[in-house]
Design a protein around this motif. Structure first.
Motif, PDB file in Angstrom:
ATOM      1  N   VAL A  27      -1.200 -14.553  -0.903  1.00 53.40           N
ATOM      2  CA  VAL A  27      -1.157 -13.580  -1.986  1.00 53.40           C
ATOM      3  C   VAL A  27      -1.607 -14.311  -3.242  1.00 53.40           C
ATOM      4  CG1 VAL A  27       0.306 -12.080  -3.389  1.00 53.40           C
ATOM      5  CG2 VAL A  27       0.728 -12.285  -0.933  1.00 53.40           C
ATOM      6  N   THR A  28      -2.595 -13.736  -3.934  1.00 51.67           N
ATOM      7  CA  THR A  28      -3.051 -14.318  -5.189  1.00 51.67           C
ATOM      8  C   THR A  28      -2.838 -13.308  -6.305  1.00 51.67           C
ATOM      9  OG1 THR A  28      -5.344 -13.582  -4.852  1.00 51.67           O
ATOM     10  CG2 THR A  28      -4.778 -15.808  -4.111  1.00 51.67           C
ATOM     11  N   TYR A  29      -2.696 -13.855  -7.501  1.00 52.49           N
ATOM     12  CA  TYR A  29      -2.503 -13.038  -8.699  1.00 52.49           C
ATOM     13  C   TYR A  29      -3.621 -13.332  -9.667  1.00 52.49           C
ATOM     14  CZ  TYR A  29       2.090 -12.635  -6.708  1.00 52.49           C
ATOM     15  OH  TYR A  29       3.124 -12.401  -5.853  1.00 52.49           O
ATOM     16  N   GLU A  30      -4.140 -12.261 -10.255  1.00 55.08           N
ATOM     17  CA  GLU A  30      -5.242 -12.401 -11.198  1.00 55.08           C
ATOM     18  C   GLU A  30      -5.150 -11.261 -12.195  1.00 55.08           C
ATOM     19  OE1 GLU A  30      -9.933 -13.371 -10.725  1.00 55.08           O
ATOM     20  OE2 GLU A  30      -8.981 -12.160  -9.205  1.00 55.08           O
ATOM     21  N   ASP A  31      -5.023 -11.588 -13.449  1.00 54.23           N
ATOM     22  CA  ASP A  31      -4.845 -10.592 -14.499  1.00 54.23           C
ATOM     23  C   ASP A  31      -3.659  -9.697 -14.133  1.00 54.23           C
ATOM     24  OD1 ASP A  31      -7.021 -11.653 -15.942  1.00 54.23           O
ATOM     25  OD2 ASP A  31      -8.424 -10.437 -14.787  1.00 54.23           O
ATOM     26  N   ASN A  32      -3.897  -8.416 -13.906  1.00 53.59           N
ATOM     27  CA  ASN A  32      -2.825  -7.484 -13.560  1.00 53.59           C
ATOM     28  C   ASN A  32      -2.912  -7.019 -12.115  1.00 53.59           C
ATOM     29  OD1 ASN A  32      -1.698  -7.529 -16.147  1.00 53.59           O
ATOM     30  ND2 ASN A  32      -3.184  -6.028 -16.876  1.00 53.59           N
ATOM     31  N   SER A  33      -3.540  -7.815 -11.260  1.00 50.03           N
ATOM     32  CA  SER A  33      -3.741  -7.433  -9.869  1.00 50.03           C
ATOM     33  C   SER A  33      -3.170  -8.465  -8.905  1.00 50.03           C
ATOM     34  CB  SER A  33      -5.235  -7.276  -9.562  1.00 50.03           C
ATOM     35  OG  SER A  33      -5.808  -6.281 -10.355  1.00 50.03           O
ATOM     36  N   CYS A  34      -2.776  -7.982  -7.729  1.00 54.66           N
ATOM     37  CA  CYS A  34      -2.346  -8.834  -6.626  1.00 54.66           C
ATOM     38  C   CYS A  34      -3.328  -8.615  -5.483  1.00 54.66           C
ATOM     39  CB  CYS A  34      -0.969  -8.448  -6.123  1.00 54.66           C
ATOM     40  SG  CYS A  34       0.336  -8.602  -7.309  1.00 54.66           S
ATOM     41  N   HIS A  35      -3.678  -9.696  -4.794  1.00 52.55           N
ATOM     42  CA  HIS A  35      -4.601  -9.614  -3.666  1.00 52.55           C
ATOM     43  C   HIS A  35      -3.926 -10.178  -2.426  1.00 52.55           C
ATOM     44  CE1 HIS A  35      -7.808  -8.868  -6.582  1.00 52.55           C
ATOM     45  NE2 HIS A  35      -7.322  -9.899  -7.252  1.00 52.55           N
ATOM     46  N   GLN A  71       2.811  -3.079  -8.087  1.00 60.00           N
ATOM     47  CA  GLN A  71       3.002  -2.740  -6.668  1.00 60.00           C
ATOM     48  C   GLN A  71       3.091  -4.002  -5.803  1.00 60.00           C
ATOM     49  OE1 GLN A  71      -0.543  -0.281  -6.569  1.00 60.00           O
ATOM     50  NE2 GLN A  71       0.757   1.506  -6.220  1.00 60.00           N
ATOM     51  N   ARG A  72       3.504  -5.087  -6.404  1.00 55.70           N
ATOM     52  CA  ARG A  72       3.598  -6.377  -5.730  1.00 55.70           C
ATOM     53  C   ARG A  72       4.439  -6.300  -4.454  1.00 55.70           C
ATOM     54  NH1 ARG A  72       5.480 -11.429  -9.239  1.00 55.70           N
ATOM     55  NH2 ARG A  72       3.852 -10.488 -10.492  1.00 55.70           N
ATOM     56  N   HIS A  73       5.505  -5.503  -4.480  1.00 61.60           N
ATOM     57  CA  HIS A  73       6.386  -5.396  -3.309  1.00 61.60           C
ATOM     58  C   HIS A  73       5.633  -4.877  -2.079  1.00 61.60           C
ATOM     59  CE1 HIS A  73       6.488  -1.342  -5.001  1.00 61.60           C
ATOM     60  NE2 HIS A  73       6.850  -0.921  -3.807  1.00 61.60           N
ATOM     61  N   GLN A  74       4.650  -3.982  -2.289  1.00 61.50           N
ATOM     62  CA  GLN A  74       3.865  -3.462  -1.159  1.00 61.50           C
ATOM     63  C   GLN A  74       2.989  -4.551  -0.551  1.00 61.50           C
ATOM     64  OE1 GLN A  74       1.721  -0.023  -2.491  1.00 61.50           O
ATOM     65  NE2 GLN A  74       3.562   1.223  -2.701  1.00 61.50           N
ATOM     66  N   ILE A  75       2.448  -5.414  -1.396  1.00 53.06           N
ATOM     67  CA  ILE A  75       1.640  -6.536  -0.899  1.00 53.06           C
ATOM     68  C   ILE A  75       2.500  -7.426  -0.008  1.00 53.06           C
ATOM     69  CG2 ILE A  75       0.544  -8.718  -1.612  1.00 53.06           C
ATOM     70  CD1 ILE A  75      -1.397  -6.613  -2.228  1.00 53.06           C
ATOM     71  N   TYR A  76       3.717  -7.728  -0.460  1.00 55.24           N
ATOM     72  CA  TYR A  76       4.588  -8.601   0.321  1.00 55.24           C
ATOM     73  C   TYR A  76       5.079  -7.928   1.603  1.00 55.24           C
ATOM     74  CZ  TYR A  76       4.483 -12.392  -2.973  1.00 55.24           C
ATOM     75  OH  TYR A  76       4.063 -13.441  -3.745  1.00 55.24           O
ATOM     76  N   GLN A  77       5.254  -6.612   1.587  1.00 53.93           N
ATOM     77  CA  GLN A  77       5.616  -5.901   2.817  1.00 53.93           C
ATOM     78  C   GLN A  77       4.496  -6.016   3.850  1.00 53.93           C
ATOM     79  OE1 GLN A  77       6.540  -1.931   1.469  1.00 53.93           O
ATOM     80  NE2 GLN A  77       8.693  -2.417   1.136  1.00 53.93           N
ATOM     81  N   GLN A  78       3.253  -5.825   3.408  1.00 59.80           N
ATOM     82  CA  GLN A  78       2.120  -5.950   4.319  1.00 59.80           C
ATOM     83  C   GLN A  78       1.979  -7.383   4.813  1.00 59.80           C
ATOM     84  OE1 GLN A  78      -1.402  -4.348   2.514  1.00 59.80           O
ATOM     85  NE2 GLN A  78      -0.466  -2.367   2.150  1.00 59.80           N
ATOM     86  N   ALA A  79       2.159  -8.348   3.919  1.00 60.56           N
ATOM     87  CA  ALA A  79       2.078  -9.757   4.315  1.00 60.56           C
ATOM     88  C   ALA A  79       3.140 -10.075   5.356  1.00 60.56           C
ATOM     89  CB  ALA A  79       2.234 -10.652   3.089  1.00 60.56           C
ATOM     90  N   GLN A  82      -9.984 -13.309   4.487  1.00 59.84           N
ATOM     91  CA  GLN A  82     -10.611 -12.063   4.069  1.00 59.84           C
ATOM     92  C   GLN A  82      -9.635 -11.306   3.178  1.00 59.84           C
ATOM     93  OE1 GLN A  82     -11.293  -9.325   7.279  1.00 59.84           O
ATOM     94  NE2 GLN A  82     -12.209  -7.780   5.975  1.00 59.84           N
ATOM     95  N   ARG A  83     -10.142 -10.785   2.043  1.00 63.42           N
ATOM     96  CA  ARG A  83      -9.291  -9.954   1.195  1.00 63.42           C
ATOM     97  C   ARG A  83      -9.130  -8.606   1.871  1.00 63.42           C
ATOM     98  NH1 ARG A  83     -11.099  -9.140  -4.724  1.00 63.42           N
ATOM     99  NH2 ARG A  83     -12.644  -7.879  -3.690  1.00 63.42           N
ATOM    100  N   ILE A  84      -7.902  -8.220   2.118  1.00 62.35           N
ATOM    101  CA  ILE A  84      -7.672  -6.958   2.816  1.00 62.35           C
ATOM    102  C   ILE A  84      -6.990  -5.912   1.943  1.00 62.35           C
ATOM    103  CG2 ILE A  84      -7.670  -7.959   5.120  1.00 62.35           C
ATOM    104  CD1 ILE A  84      -4.611  -7.817   5.045  1.00 62.35           C
ATOM    105  N   CYS A  85      -6.492  -6.334   0.783  1.00 65.00           N
ATOM    106  CA  CYS A  85      -5.817  -5.361  -0.071  1.00 65.00           C
ATOM    107  C   CYS A  85      -5.752  -5.886  -1.503  1.00 65.00           C
ATOM    108  CB  CYS A  85      -4.407  -5.119   0.464  1.00 65.00           C
ATOM    109  SG  CYS A  85      -3.490  -3.847  -0.400  1.00 65.00           S
ATOM    110  N   THR A  86      -5.965  -5.009  -2.453  1.00 66.51           N
ATOM    111  CA  THR A  86      -5.783  -5.313  -3.873  1.00 66.51           C
ATOM    112  C   THR A  86      -4.972  -4.184  -4.483  1.00 66.51           C
ATOM    113  OG1 THR A  86      -7.869  -6.514  -4.021  1.00 66.51           O
ATOM    114  CG2 THR A  86      -6.945  -5.683  -6.078  1.00 66.51           C
ATOM    115  N   LEU A  87      -3.890  -4.547  -5.135  1.00 73.02           N
ATOM    116  CA  LEU A  87      -3.040  -3.559  -5.785  1.00 73.02           C
ATOM    117  C   LEU A  87      -2.693  -4.023  -7.190  1.00 73.02           C
ATOM    118  CD1 LEU A  87      -0.524  -2.688  -2.912  1.00 73.02           C
ATOM    119  CD2 LEU A  87      -2.431  -1.302  -3.708  1.00 73.02           C
ATOM    120  N   ASP A  88      -2.251  -3.086  -8.004  1.00 77.15           N
ATOM    121  CA  ASP A  88      -1.763  -3.389  -9.334  1.00 77.15           C
ATOM    122  C   ASP A  88      -0.523  -4.275  -9.225  1.00 77.15           C
ATOM    123  OD1 ASP A  88       0.166  -2.255 -11.776  1.00 77.15           O
ATOM    124  OD2 ASP A  88      -1.949  -2.541 -12.304  1.00 77.15           O
TER     125      ASP A  88
END
Length: 89
Positions: free
Chosen positions: A62-70, A42-50, A33-39
């Motif tokens: 964690v996936t990357y698409e265009d200018n977003s991290c999921h 803000q990649r560091h915040q995604i990795y902190q949550q992970a 389930q996708r639980i967060c999408t950030l610019d």
């Protein structure tokens, strides 16, 4: 465990959870389930949550698409049912 993968390696789908339409994906026989999408900046915040989920024993991606991290959480993990992506998490 957290993996970073390119978004072309996943299959997305929609599903209902708690009366809300969610975005999910399949990767290597597991459902997430996708639980967060950030610019991307803000990649560091995604990795902190992970990392927090990984400490609880959850598999995350964690996936990357265009200018977003999921950030994606394995649906088999107990937190997946308690996580509401609209809560700003």
């Amino acid at each position: 465990m957290t993996k970073s993968i390119q978004s072309q390696h996943i299959r997305r789908f929609k599903f209902w959870l708690d009366q809300d339409l969610q975005t999910g994906m399949q990767y290597q026989h597991a459902l997430f389930q996708r639980i967060c999408t950030l610019d991307d900046s803000q990649r560091h915040q995604i990795y902190q949550q992970a990392s927090q989920f990984a400490q609880q024993g959850a598999d995350t991606l964690v996936t990357y698409e265009d200018n977003s991290c999921h950030l994606w959480l394995n649906l088999r993990h107990k937190s997946a049912n308690a996580t509401n992506p609209r809560s700003g998490y």
